[in-house]
Scaffold this motif. Structure first.
Motif, PDB file in Angstrom:
ATOM      1  N   TRP A 137       0.843  -1.202   0.000  1.00 37.55           N
ATOM      2  CA  TRP A 137       0.000   0.000   0.000  1.00 37.55           C
ATOM      3  C   TRP A 137       0.879   1.252   0.000  1.00 37.55           C
ATOM      4  CZ3 TRP A 137      -5.209  -0.365  -0.492  1.00 37.55           C
ATOM      5  CH2 TRP A 137      -5.818  -1.596  -0.176  1.00 37.55           C
ATOM      6  N   ARG A 138       0.493   2.264  -0.743  1.00 39.03           N
ATOM      7  CA  ARG A 138       1.242   3.527  -0.761  1.00 39.03           C
ATOM      8  C   ARG A 138       0.273   4.703  -0.853  1.00 39.03           C
ATOM      9  NH1 ARG A 138       4.634   0.655   0.616  1.00 39.03           N
ATOM     10  NH2 ARG A 138       6.807   0.461  -0.031  1.00 39.03           N
ATOM     11  N   ASP A 139       0.690   5.810  -0.202  1.00 39.97           N
ATOM     12  CA  ASP A 139      -0.094   7.050  -0.324  1.00 39.97           C
ATOM     13  C   ASP A 139       0.019   7.604  -1.737  1.00 39.97           C
ATOM     14  OD1 ASP A 139      -0.947   7.192   2.326  1.00 39.97           O
ATOM     15  OD2 ASP A 139       0.957   8.113   2.969  1.00 39.97           O
ATOM     16  N   PRO A 140      -0.984   8.344  -2.152  1.00 46.38           N
ATOM     17  CA  PRO A 140      -0.829   9.056  -3.426  1.00 46.38           C
ATOM     18  C   PRO A 140       0.290  10.090  -3.264  1.00 46.38           C
ATOM     19  CG  PRO A 140      -3.109   9.197  -2.591  1.00 46.38           C
ATOM     20  CD  PRO A 140      -2.276   8.591  -1.506  1.00 46.38           C
ATOM     21  N   PRO A 141       1.133  10.262  -4.269  1.00 49.57           N
ATOM     22  CA  PRO A 141       2.198  11.257  -4.131  1.00 49.57           C
ATOM     23  C   PRO A 141       1.584  12.661  -3.977  1.00 49.57           C
ATOM     24  CG  PRO A 141       2.378  10.039  -6.218  1.00 49.57           C
ATOM     25  CD  PRO A 141       1.113   9.604  -5.566  1.00 49.57           C
ATOM     26  N   PRO A 142       2.304  13.575  -3.289  1.00 49.96           N
ATOM     27  CA  PRO A 142       1.756  14.916  -3.019  1.00 49.96           C
ATOM     28  C   PRO A 142       1.274  15.623  -4.295  1.00 49.96           C
ATOM     29  CG  PRO A 142       3.947  14.649  -2.010  1.00 49.96           C
ATOM     30  CD  PRO A 142       3.644  13.370  -2.725  1.00 49.96           C
ATOM     31  N   GLY A 143       2.016  15.483  -5.354  1.00 47.17           N
ATOM     32  CA  GLY A 143       1.644  16.187  -6.585  1.00 47.17           C
ATOM     33  C   GLY A 143       0.591  15.444  -7.415  1.00 47.17           C
ATOM     34  N   GLY A 144       0.028  14.355  -6.903  1.00 46.65           N
ATOM     35  CA  GLY A 144      -0.929  13.549  -7.683  1.00 46.65           C
ATOM     36  C   GLY A 144      -0.215  12.484  -8.491  1.00 46.65           C
ATOM     37  N   GLY A 145      -0.972  11.712  -9.215  1.00 46.61           N
ATOM     38  CA  GLY A 145      -0.390  10.624 -10.011  1.00 46.61           C
ATOM     39  C   GLY A 145      -0.233   9.357  -9.186  1.00 46.61           C
ATOM     40  N   PHE A 146       0.526   8.410  -9.730  1.00 46.67           N
ATOM     41  CA  PHE A 146       0.685   7.096  -9.100  1.00 46.67           C
ATOM     42  C   PHE A 146       1.946   7.059  -8.232  1.00 46.67           C
ATOM     43  CE2 PHE A 146      -1.720   6.387 -13.024  1.00 46.67           C
ATOM     44  CZ  PHE A 146      -2.854   5.802 -12.486  1.00 46.67           C
ATOM     45  N   PRO A 147       2.026   6.110  -7.284  1.00 46.61           N
ATOM     46  CA  PRO A 147       3.211   6.029  -6.419  1.00 46.61           C
ATOM     47  C   PRO A 147       4.524   5.812  -7.184  1.00 46.61           C
ATOM     48  CG  PRO A 147       1.390   4.805  -5.446  1.00 46.61           C
ATOM     49  CD  PRO A 147       0.945   5.220  -6.826  1.00 46.61           C
ATOM     50  N   ASN A 148       4.497   5.145  -8.308  1.00 44.41           N
ATOM     51  CA  ASN A 148       5.692   5.064  -9.161  1.00 44.41           C
ATOM     52  C   ASN A 148       5.240   4.748 -10.587  1.00 44.41           C
ATOM     53  OD1 ASN A 148       5.293   2.302  -9.440  1.00 44.41           O
ATOM     54  ND2 ASN A 148       6.925   1.710  -8.015  1.00 44.41           N
ATOM     55  N   ASN A 149       6.217   4.531 -11.472  1.00 50.69           N
ATOM     56  CA  ASN A 149       5.857   4.386 -12.893  1.00 50.69           C
ATOM     57  C   ASN A 149       5.656   2.931 -13.340  1.00 50.69           C
ATOM     58  OD1 ASN A 149       8.419   3.297 -13.107  1.00 50.69           O
ATOM     59  ND2 ASN A 149       9.200   4.796 -14.597  1.00 50.69           N
ATOM     60  N   TRP A 150       5.506   2.006 -12.395  1.00 48.82           N
ATOM     61  CA  TRP A 150       5.375   0.604 -12.783  1.00 48.82           C
ATOM     62  C   TRP A 150       4.057   0.368 -13.510  1.00 48.82           C
ATOM     63  CZ3 TRP A 150       7.196  -2.334  -7.733  1.00 48.82           C
ATOM     64  CH2 TRP A 150       8.532  -1.975  -7.482  1.00 48.82           C
ATOM     65  N   VAL A 151       4.139  -0.501 -14.516  1.00 46.77           N
ATOM     66  CA  VAL A 151       2.928  -0.837 -15.268  1.00 46.77           C
ATOM     67  C   VAL A 151       2.547  -2.286 -14.996  1.00 46.77           C
ATOM     68  CG1 VAL A 151       3.287   0.839 -17.134  1.00 46.77           C
ATOM     69  CG2 VAL A 151       4.280  -1.450 -17.330  1.00 46.77           C
ATOM     70  N   SER A 152       1.279  -2.579 -15.183  1.00 51.21           N
ATOM     71  CA  SER A 152       0.803  -3.949 -15.035  1.00 51.21           C
ATOM     72  C   SER A 152       1.249  -4.748 -16.255  1.00 51.21           C
ATOM     73  CB  SER A 152      -0.722  -3.933 -14.928  1.00 51.21           C
ATOM     74  OG  SER A 152      -1.255  -5.134 -15.435  1.00 51.21           O
ATOM     75  N   ALA A 153       1.553  -6.023 -16.032  1.00 53.55           N
ATOM     76  CA  ALA A 153       1.943  -6.881 -17.156  1.00 53.55           C
ATOM     77  C   ALA A 153       0.817  -6.980 -18.172  1.00 53.55           C
ATOM     78  CB  ALA A 153       2.305  -8.275 -16.643  1.00 53.55           C
ATOM     79  N   PRO A 157      -1.537   1.166 -15.491  1.00 49.90           N
ATOM     80  CA  PRO A 157      -0.730   1.304 -14.274  1.00 49.90           C
ATOM     81  C   PRO A 157      -0.838   0.091 -13.356  1.00 49.90           C
ATOM     82  CG  PRO A 157      -2.613   2.822 -14.256  1.00 49.90           C
ATOM     83  CD  PRO A 157      -2.616   2.153 -15.587  1.00 49.90           C
ATOM     84  N   ALA A 158       0.221  -0.155 -12.579  1.00 50.94           N
ATOM     85  CA  ALA A 158       0.238  -1.287 -11.648  1.00 50.94           C
ATOM     86  C   ALA A 158      -0.375  -0.903 -10.308  1.00 50.94           C
ATOM     87  CB  ALA A 158       1.673  -1.769 -11.465  1.00 50.94           C
ATOM     88  N   TRP A 159      -1.082   0.230 -10.264  1.00 47.69           N
ATOM     89  CA  TRP A 159      -1.633   0.725  -8.998  1.00 47.69           C
ATOM     90  C   TRP A 159      -3.120   0.991  -9.142  1.00 47.69           C
ATOM     91  CZ3 TRP A 159       1.487   0.835  -4.810  1.00 47.69           C
ATOM     92  CH2 TRP A 159       2.885   0.845  -5.032  1.00 47.69           C
ATOM     93  N   THR A 160      -3.872   0.623  -8.100  1.00 52.61           N
ATOM     94  CA  THR A 160      -5.293   0.976  -8.062  1.00 52.61           C
ATOM     95  C   THR A 160      -5.565   1.700  -6.749  1.00 52.61           C
ATOM     96  OG1 THR A 160      -6.074  -0.744  -9.552  1.00 52.61           O
ATOM     97  CG2 THR A 160      -7.636   0.009  -7.882  1.00 52.61           C
ATOM     98  N   PHE A 161      -6.311   2.803  -6.867  1.00 55.16           N
ATOM     99  CA  PHE A 161      -6.631   3.598  -5.683  1.00 55.16           C
ATOM    100  C   PHE A 161      -7.817   2.977  -4.973  1.00 55.16           C
ATOM    101  CE2 PHE A 161      -8.452   7.349  -3.499  1.00 55.16           C
ATOM    102  CZ  PHE A 161      -7.352   7.638  -2.710  1.00 55.16           C
ATOM    103  N   ASP A 162      -7.666   2.812  -3.667  1.00 49.93           N
ATOM    104  CA  ASP A 162      -8.734   2.242  -2.850  1.00 49.93           C
ATOM    105  C   ASP A 162      -9.389   3.394  -2.077  1.00 49.93           C
ATOM    106  OD1 ASP A 162     -10.063  -0.102  -1.596  1.00 49.93           O
ATOM    107  OD2 ASP A 162      -9.080   0.683   0.206  1.00 49.93           O
TER     108      ASP A 162
END
Ligand code: GLC
Length: 545
Positions: A137-153, A157-162
């Motif tokens: 789990w990671r917080d959304p970065p302060p400036g918005g966007g995803f926690p990092n640039n990883w993509v799903s195979a 993006p490899a991240w989903t906001f809960d």
């Protein structure tokens, strides 16, 4: 770890990958099941050369699952999905297989669970949940966007906001497949218990799904861009997977898994990993060999999954791939080969642009079973099954089809006969069948069929120490043929020769010999002269004097 002859059994075994949904439907719902597999065990090995003669089967996932990724989204690691049967059926399958000397591997999926697994349901319930830190789990970065640039195979993006807890969770595949956090010792210990649960029930080992992704960069650092990617191509290839695949910290976790196996006799694991032999050497534990027993070499499918395209059937390429495997694996590490699986187009379909895929498929059988190492045969390849790419839109199943790859064509049901249900099911099958003329029944009694070739080859291999456990010595590379000698300690030697060209190729014989098996009947079986004449796209095994 050893059979009666003092060898580890998996070193000389031929494995068969079986996709349970597509092998045999016994209960008439159009989906294969464990009972169906039990009924077909004699086809796989009844102890005589009338059967395929494989030694072990790997079952793609059989655990309870919402089937978003057809079992690779596990909601309970200790059960059997009702579509396939129940625990009693699994126990019967283990017993029936063992009675025939067939070993069984299950598919261990350690990188992620289903989002319906109780661990994840708890994890997402609150930031203080007992299982919160079992996932990433990671917080959304302060400036918005995803926690990092990883993509799903599978793209995106490899991240989903809960919304509920206000954080992102990591999923290297579908959003319904949240990644476990193996840096948490509780996760590691719970997942080790899963292995023990099955090893205690007599399972002989596991294929381990995406082993190399289980432990990532500790700070989840961005991945570097892939210089070979151009816009418009799959986002899967947009970045190099430097910080979430084959990251060095994963190898300690691999050793931990190995220690679980070492507490049992005669068990083994084969890891799904991506890379060159030099890159996958660490999964064996390097020189110490304290990692996993086997790690797949997929380079006959693609040399790099980040580059795209498939490996050509070409003598110099094949020579180079064998050479690097022999050179770059640590001493004592055994190569492990697959020419196809449930994630990639079938071998024949990959090599059929000129309509000669079938011939290459026959030669590939003798190469796969002639190489030094442990071969995995993908179900249906032994009868020359081809991709069914004509599946209508409304019957497509693979969730990855929206993004990067479409895997249904290589997962269609096994074709036992030419009847409308192909001997697979009396119901509408979950995926449409391929062409009716490709079937076990059509090939069973034909000595020239693909099936007969596979049978002859597995049984010849079983009876020939040079092929089963001999060393491998490559002959000089050339444009038309690839050839090597397998040599056993007692001096027995077998030449494996493949002509990848559309013309006849002549290979100087390193010694006089006798053809054991060839893809072409016309191949001279006496071989009095000093040349082996190989018809177009053919292959042969020749016992050397
Ligand atoms: C592996 C499996 C593939 C699955 C993925 C996610 O690559 O072979 O079928 O979709 O992992 O578990």
């Amino acid at each position: 770890m050893h059979d009666q002859a003092g060898h580890e059994w998996w070193r000389s075994a031929v494995f068969y990958q079986l996709y349970p949904r597509s092998f045999q439907d016994a209960n008439g719902d159009g989906i294969g099941d464990l009972e169906g597999i039990i009924r077909r065990l004699d086809y796989l090995n009844d102890g005589t050369p009338r059967s395929l003669g494989i030694d072990a089967i790997w079952l793609s996932p059989t655990f309870p699952s919402p089937m978003k990724d057809f079992g690779y989204d596990v909601s309970d690691y200790r059960g059997v999905d009702p579509a396939f049967g129940d625990m009693a059926a699994m126990e019967r399958l283990i017993a029936e297989a063992h009675r025939r000397g067939i070993r069984i591997l299950l598919d261990y999926v350690p990188n992620h669970t289903s989002d319906q697994h109780p661990w994840f349901i708890d994890s997402r319930s609150s930031r203080d949940a007992a299982h919160r830190d079992w996932y990433v789990w990671r917080d959304p970065p302060p400036g918005g966007g995803f926690p990092n640039n990883w993509v799903s195979a599978f793209g995106g993006p490899a991240w989903t906001f809960d919304e509920h807890t206000g954080q992102y969770y990591l999923h290297s595949f579908l959003r319904e497949q949240p990644d476990l956090n193996w840096r948490n010792p509780e996760v590691e210990s719970a997942m080790h218990d899963v292995l023990r649960f099955w090893l205690d029930r007599g399972i002989d080992g596991f294929r381990i799904d995406v082993m190399g992704m289980v432990v990532k960069h500790p700070d989840l650092a961005d991945n570097p861009p892939n210089p070979e990617w151009t816009p418009g191509h799959s986002t899967y290839r947009q970045f190099l997977w430097t910080n979430n695949r084959n990251y060095p910290d994963v190898f300690e976790t691999v050793r931990g898994i190995r220690r679980v196996f070492d507490a049992y006799d005669e068990r083994m694991a084969v890891a799904e990993v991506f890379g060159t032999p030099a890159e996958i050497a660490n999964y064996y534990g390097g020189e110490k060999l304290d990692g996993l027993h086997l790690a797949f070499n997929f380079q006959f499918i693609h040399e790099s999954d980040l580059r795209g395209g498939f490996t050509p059937w070409d003598a110099r390429t094949i020579h180079r791939l064998i050479e690097s495997s022999e050179r770059d694996l640590p001493p004592g590490a055994q190569p492990c080969w697959a020419f196809g699986n449930h994630d990639r187009p079938r071998f024949i379909s990959r090599h059929n642009s000129d309509g000669r895929g079938d011939e290459r498929g026959r030669a590939a059988a003798l190469l796969l079973l002639g190489l030094r190492g442990t071969p995995f045969v993908y179900y249906g390849d032994e009868i020359g099954m081809v991709d069914n790419t004509a599946i209508p839109e409304e019957r497509r199943q693979d969730p990855a089809r929206y993004h990067s790859i479409w895997r249904d064509p290589a997962r269609t049901p096994m074709q036992w006969d030419a009847s409308p249900g192909r001997g697979f099911s009396r119901a509408e099958p979950w995926l449409p069948f391929g062409p009716a003329d490709i079937s076990v029944a059509a090939q069973d009694h034909d000595p020239d069929s693909m099936l007969s070739l596979y049978r002859d080859a597995t049984w010849a291999r079983r009876n020939e120490p040079a092929l089963r456990e001999g060393t491998l010595e490559l002959l000089a590379a050339n444009d038309l043929t690839v050839a090597f000698i397998r040599r056993a300690a007692e001096g027995r030697a077998v030449l494996v020769a493949v002509n990848t060209s559309a013309g006849v190729a002549s290979l100087p014989m390193p010694a006089p010999g006798r053809v054991i098996i060839a893809t072409e009947r016309t191949l001279d079986r006496s071989l009095a002269g000093s040349l082996l004449r190989l018809p177009p796209f053919s292959a042969a095994w020749v016992a050397l004097e």
